[in-house]
Design a protein around this motif. Structure first.
Motif, PDB file in Angstrom:
ATOM      1  N   UNK A   1      26.947  18.624  -7.776  1.00 17.16           N
ATOM      2  CA  UNK A   1      26.685  18.011  -9.076  1.00 17.16           C
ATOM      3  C   UNK A   1      26.423  19.123 -10.066  1.00 17.16           C
ATOM      4  N   UNK A   2      26.582  18.799 -11.316  1.00 21.52           N
ATOM      5  CA  UNK A   2      26.265  19.760 -12.360  1.00 21.52           C
ATOM      6  C   UNK A   2      25.252  19.082 -13.256  1.00 21.52           C
ATOM      7  N   UNK A   3      23.984  19.226 -12.893  1.00 20.09           N
ATOM      8  CA  UNK A   3      22.939  18.530 -13.625  1.00 20.09           C
ATOM      9  C   UNK A   3      22.726  19.158 -14.992  1.00 20.09           C
ATOM     10  N   UNK A   4      22.952  20.480 -15.051  1.00 16.31           N
ATOM     11  CA  UNK A   4      22.754  21.200 -16.294  1.00 16.31           C
ATOM     12  C   UNK A   4      24.052  21.935 -16.562  1.00 16.31           C
ATOM     13  N   UNK A   5      24.385  22.135 -17.822  1.00 17.08           N
ATOM     14  CA  UNK A   5      25.611  22.860 -18.104  1.00 17.08           C
ATOM     15  C   UNK A   5      25.514  24.270 -17.550  1.00 17.08           C
ATOM     16  N   UNK A   6      26.597  24.737 -16.980  1.00 19.74           N
ATOM     17  CA  UNK A   6      26.629  26.099 -16.472  1.00 19.74           C
ATOM     18  C   UNK A   6      26.008  26.259 -15.105  1.00 19.74           C
ATOM     19  N   UNK A   7      25.551  25.175 -14.504  1.00 17.66           N
ATOM     20  CA  UNK A   7      24.898  25.272 -13.201  1.00 17.66           C
ATOM     21  C   UNK A   7      25.558  24.278 -12.256  1.00 17.66           C
ATOM     22  N   UNK A   8      25.850  24.737 -11.055  1.00 20.58           N
ATOM     23  CA  UNK A   8      26.407  23.855 -10.043  1.00 20.58           C
ATOM     24  C   UNK A   8      25.373  23.711  -8.943  1.00 20.58           C
TER      25      UNK A   8
END
Lengths: 930, 191
Positions: free
Chosen positions: A555-562
């Motif tokens: 999931x990518x809960x925050x932009x730029x983070x997987x």
């Protein structure tokens, strides 16, 4: 004088060439994959014996059989072979010398395929699972002219050896193996066929039993047991049984890898060699590489591997007295290595691939015939990760004492399959993507960084914000030179309308999102949706042992983070742009109550029932009745923006949608009565909002479901009955608060409500069924940023290896049945209902390509409203951009800025030229009038 | 003819009789406040595939700390199925309605619950102490609305369309009227 003219002409040439190009092959991408090739089933082979050109054949771990062109890595043909069951995961691929067919063995089926185009020549089913398939190079002691026969060894209840006619697939003879010994492998020498069986002794050790058969009649000529004493604990220690060579061999080691025993099949003598230790680490693996040709020299190479290094020894067999002698050894090199065997006439060459070098030696002597240094394999890897070769296949041509040309395909530890020609990387195929199990989209971090900085400035005090801003601009100024350099190119491209998405760096439309794929082998691979042919990074995230599997969710809960979570439950975050692991102090443990969500209702599927908890104590439960099993459950997506709460009718009245973010579609199957039930559940209270039952359903066929906005869709295959026809059906249901326009039903005007407290009558559901021409295996829906754009239902069609995007308006359940639409309905775009929904060729997202083995489709919104990104995975990988309501907020590729500016300029010139004329005319007119 | 009618009426009667005597099922619906260790019987309900009655109803005792109550029943296999609802719905002034979801075989597979403030219009026959019950049968799944099949003759041929009327057959009255007009006018002129 001529130069500007020429430039102008070339400027016009470029758009002229692009007139007929469509967006089809520009915005979408497709990798036709095979899966990780297996070492023993990959080889170079000439499909046409009279021509020199060869193809690479492989039968992969995904059971895809295919031929790859070594020149550019393109797929020539492929066949997806069904395995007879996952427990018996062995497969075989053989090609006879100078034959135009390749013979595969998988499950219990032996099949011959035309090497040039992959057409089936014949297939034969054995009684039990196949243990080995070999080709008889020599028939009756001499080389045959026509098709060479195959020999197959099958296990199961009645193990037997069969000889299959190479031309027709007819069984020539079969020999049933008596006794309870497990069949292991086949070997063929020039005069005999040997079946090697594993015999379990009383002490649970393994002994090798060899049965020699006459290749012509299939009669047993000899049988003996090899005295392996008590060294062979399991069959895993048998490292090789040489197949077709002048002197096939069996080799095994003891469990601790201290001695190597070699037996030339057909003799009873066993040569024993002690294995030298080259470093402190224990030997982990011993592999044997021997030529597969009957008239090549009987030399073989033994490859030893420890955790940190590898080396090899070459042995010669004296054919006269069947003695095995060590000839020379290849030095120890750090890291893993791969060896491949190639033959030219009788000569045998061994090619060694290490981390940084490719070298070829002749089997006869240790002199190096060719050596190339490899700077890198040219594949993306994790930060600080050493890319290692796993296995290799080579084709060598030798002139005199040097290698004149060498082509080597290497499977790397990153999962890439690369071809090296004379040490230079020619192509790579991202075969690791064929085993993708989970995918997510993530925005690149650089886009996010700017947003974060702006956030800082917005919330800081004015002075600090101003300083911050000045600093940011100073940093930005450093990019000015490179910006100025690229400027002219950008302007030219802008004029010609070719810059649409090739402008590197900037991504104002959100098309260049990062697609993170978790593979079955425990790696995380990131692709750029804008430049998919380049892997951004590829790193190992799960330390899996061989045979171990994981079920990650990304999931990518925050932009730029997987975020990667697996069954273990912890989430590990990675930077989307470079794959760096972010500070590990952010573990997210889902079962820990945190303040914001402790009053949340959570539900999971436990066994065969849905169980929800509220405040950490059990809440509602949905248990299907006895004999009914849950097929699947799809909740409404968490991020599912809806622009309008109602459907505006032609007469300005509104049909209110039933928009509840906590609804889910549950499908259950009752196998005994072949019935399928579909329930729309409220996931807060567990109440049933809508339910229906379909009798006479083929429950072996897939039943895909999808839920979005206020509608759901599912598809199934129905058997014929009085009420329905046999065929595949697609059902769409749309839920409204009330079917009366401008009426919000029981909810009325209340602004606030609780599903638990308020008494609401169930909403109204409109359903419609369409007969579709082929089954659907998976459903998905496009997603856009604000949900203004209309949606498309994406359906995977496994029968035609395609993905179609069905516009929602086509399947709208409000289409009038048995009457023509009224004027109002026509204006809303509703057509008269037709029971058969034919897939329009324009809906096929894949155009003419075959997208094979798709297991799932994921979608993500782009930054502009009109567009949704689509990524499909399974065996093949396919991605595209969709604009269901057409690109209303972006200029198309065909928009010619140059033409527009030229028109404006021409108009300006015309104005300047004509203005004095008009002025004079007006003045004249005025004089005349007076 | 008359015998047929009599038989059919008799059959209909028998059918309705058998429907009336269809096996009655009884289910104990339990109310189970979130903090309570065990559920207590809320209502005993008998039902068949067409009708249900509340046999008994007990007002549940809900601790004041609980705001959620589970309502459900035990399957014959021992597993529990139920929903969650607010405790405030059990206030005596509210009219409560239990929903029994039946599948196409008339088996109970899930329950539902609804409460409303105002006196509802539900028939009072199956009502007890403000608790009523309603059966919700699963709907048959939608099927495609197929076009009308082509009816063929006994010999398998498509019946030919009725021959269209000729121009004269369609519009003879216009011509006749015109002729009469002509005749009348010419006779008028003659006088």
């Amino acid at each position: 004088m001529l130069l500007p003219l020429l430039t102008a002409v070339t400027l016009f040439l470029a758009p002229a060439c692009a007139v007929f190009s469509d967006e089809a092959w520009n915005i979408d991408y497709h990798f036709a994959l095979l899966g990780a090739p297996k070492e023993e089933t990959s080889f170079f082979h000439r499909p046409n014996p009279s021509s020199k050109a060869s193809l690479i054949y492989t039968l992969s771990e995904e059971h895809a059989l295919g031929a790859v062109n070594p020149r550019d890595g393109s797929l020539v043909w492929r066949q997806i072979l069904a395995s007879g069951g996952d427990s018996h995961n062995t497969s075989f691929l053989r090609a006879g010398e100078g034959q135009d067919v390749v013979i595969s063995g998988i499950g219990s089926e032996v099949a011959a395929w035309s090497a040039a185009d992959g057409r089936l020549v014949w297939n034969v089913n054995a009684d039990g699972p196949l243990e080995d398939v070999e080709i008889l190079e020599l028939s009756d002691g001499k080389e045959t002219v026509g098709a060479k026969d195959a020999v197959a060894l099958s296990g199961g209840e009645h193990p037997m050896v069969q000889r299959i006619d190479g031309a027709s697939g007819a069984v020539k003879w079969q020999y049933s193996i008596d006794g309870s010994d497990a069949p292991y492998q086949l070997s063929a020498s020039s005069t005999e066929v040997y079946a090697i069986l594993l015999h379990k002794t009383i002490l649970d050790y393994v002994k090798l039993r060899v049965v020699a058969l006459d290749p012509v009649t299939g009669q047993k000529t000899d049988e003996y047991m090899l005295s392996s004493e008590n060294e062979l604990a399991t069959a895993d220690n048998v490292i090789s049984v040489g197949a077709n060579s002048a002197s096939p061999i069996i080799a095994w080691t003891d469990a601790a890898h201290t001695t190597l025993k070699v037996n030339v099949v057909g003799t009873k003598s066993i040569s024993s060699f002690s294995i030298e230790r080259h470093d402190g680490n224990a030997i982990e693996r011993v592999k044997l590489h021997a030529p597969y040709h009957i008239n090549s020299l009987s030399h073989f190479l033994v490859h030893y591997e420890t955790a940190t290094s590898h080396w090899a020894e070459v042995y010669h067999i004296d054919l006269k007295n069947s003695k095995v002698e060590k000839a020379y050894s290849l030095p120890r090199v750090a890291g893993r290595g791969a060896f491949s065997t190639s033959t030219a006439d009788a000569n045998v060459y061994f090619t060694r691939v290490t981390r940084d070098e490719l070298s070829t030696v002749s089997s006869a002597s240790h002199g190096i015939l060719g050596r190339w240094s490899l700077s890198s394999f040219g594949v993306a890897s994790g930060v600080g990760e050493q890319v290692e070769p796993v296995h290799a296949v080579s084709e060598v041509s030798v002139k005199g004492d040097t290698v004149s040309a060498i082509r080597t395909t290497v499977l790397l530890s990153t999962g890439d399959w690369v071809l090296l020609r004379d040490g230079k990387g020619i192509w790579n195929r991202p075969e690791m993507l064929a085993s993708t199990v989970a995918v997510t989209f993530a925005m690149p971090a650089d886009v996010v960084a700017l947003a974060q900085q702006l956030e800082v400035e917005a919330h800081g005090n004015p002075v600090a914000a101003y300083i911050h801003r000045v600093q940011r601009h100073v940093v930005d100024l450093q990019k000015l030179p490179s910006f100025l350099v690229s400027m002219p190119k950008k302007i030219v491209q802008g004029f010609l309308g070719t810059s649409a998405d090739h402008a590197a760096g900037s991504d104002i439309f959100g098309f260049r999102q990062i697609i993170a794929c978790a593979t079955r082998s425990g790696r995380l691979v990131a692709l750029d949706a804008g430049h998919p042919d380049r892997t951004l990074w590829n790193r190992d995230v799960a330390d899996l042992k061989p045979g171990q599997s994981w079920r990650p969710s990304l999931s990518s809960t925050k932009d730029g983070v997987i975020q990667v979570s697996s069954a273990a439950g912890t989430g590990i975050n990675y930077n989307a742009t470079d794959g760096q692991q972010l500070a590990g102090d952010l573990p997210i443990i889902p079962d820990e109550p945190d303040l914001s969500t402790s009053r949340a209702v959570r539900y999971t599927m436990r066994g065969n029932s849905l169980e929800a908890t509220y405040d950490w104590s059990p809440s509602w439960t949905f248990t299907p009745i006895h004999g009914e099993r849950i097929l699947n459950l799809v909740p409404r997506p968490v991020n599912d923006p809806v622009a309008s709460i109602g459907k505006v009718l032609r007469d300005r009245r509104v049909l209110y949608k039933y928009l509840d973010s906590n609804i889910a579609l549950l499908a259950t199957a009752h196998d005994a009565s072949s019935k399928a039930n579909f329930y729309v559940l409220n996931t807060i209270s567990g109440a049933i909002i809508y339910s229906n039952a379909h009798p006479n359903i083929d429950l072996t066929a897939p039943v895909p479901t999808i839920m979005s906005e206020n509608w759901f869709a599912y598809s199934f295959t129905s058997e014929a009955s009085d009420a329905t026809t046999k065929g595949h059906q697609l059902v769409i249901g749309e839920v409204f608060e009330s079917l009366i326009p401008d009426n919000r039903g029981a909810m009325g005007a209340s602004s606030n409500y609780s599903t638990l407290q308020t008494a609401t009558d169930p909403p109204f559901t409109l359903t419609q069924t369409y007969q579709i021409p082929e089954p659907i295996s998976q459903l998905a829906v496009t997603r856009t940023r604000q949900g203004i754009t209309s949606r498309q239902l994406l359906a995977v069609l496994p029968a035609s290896n395609a993905i179609v995007g069905i516009p929602y308006g086509i399947v709208d359940p409000r289409r009038p049945v048995n009457r023509d639409p009224t004027k109002d309905e026509q204006a809303e775009g509703l057509m008269r209902y037709a029971p058969v929904l034919d897939f329009d060729p324009k809906w096929y997202l894949n155009h003419q390509r075959e997208v094979v083995g798709i297991k799932n489709v994921v979608t993500a919104p782009a930054l502009i409203e009109s567009t949704s990104l689509v990524f499909a995975y399974g065996l093949d990988v396919f991605g595209t951009r969709l604009s269901p309501s057409f690109s209303f907020d972006i200029l198309g590729r065909d928009f010619n800025k140059f033409q527009m500016l030229a028109t404006v300029a021409a108009l300006a010139v015309a104005t300047f030229v004509v203005a004095p004329l008009v002025m004079r005319k007006q003045v004249d007119q005025r004089w005349r009038f007076l | 003819m008359r015998v047929n009618t009599v038989i059919s009426i008799l059959l209909t009667f028998l059918c309705s009789l058998s429907a009336a005597f269809e096996t009655e099922h009884t289910v104990d619906v339990l109310a189970w406040p979130l903090s309570a260790p065990k559920g207590a019987t809320l209502a005993k309900i008998t039902y068949n595939s067409t009708a249900a009655t509340v046999k008994s109803y007990t007002q549940p005792t809900i601790p004041s700390s609980d705001d959620t109550v589970r309502i459900g029943y035990y399957h014959p296999s021992g597993s529990w199925s139920g929903i969650a609802t607010a405790a405030s719905n059990f206030a005596p002034e509210k009219s409560k309605k239990l929903l029994l979801h039946l599948n196409s075989d008339g088996e109970l597979y899930h329950v539902g619950f609804r409460a409303s403030d105002y006196g509802s219009s539900i028939a009072t026959s199956n009502k007890m102490d403000g608790m009523s019950v309603e059966l919700v049968k699963v709907r048959p799944g939608p099927t495609p609305h197929l076009n009308k099949p082509v009816v063929v003759n006994a010999d398998g041929t498509v019946p030919s369309k009725e021959p269209e009327k000729s121009f004269l057959q369609k519009y003879w009255y216009f011509i006749a009227g015109f002729l009469i007009l002509q005749v009348v006018m010419s006779s008028g002129k003659g006088e």
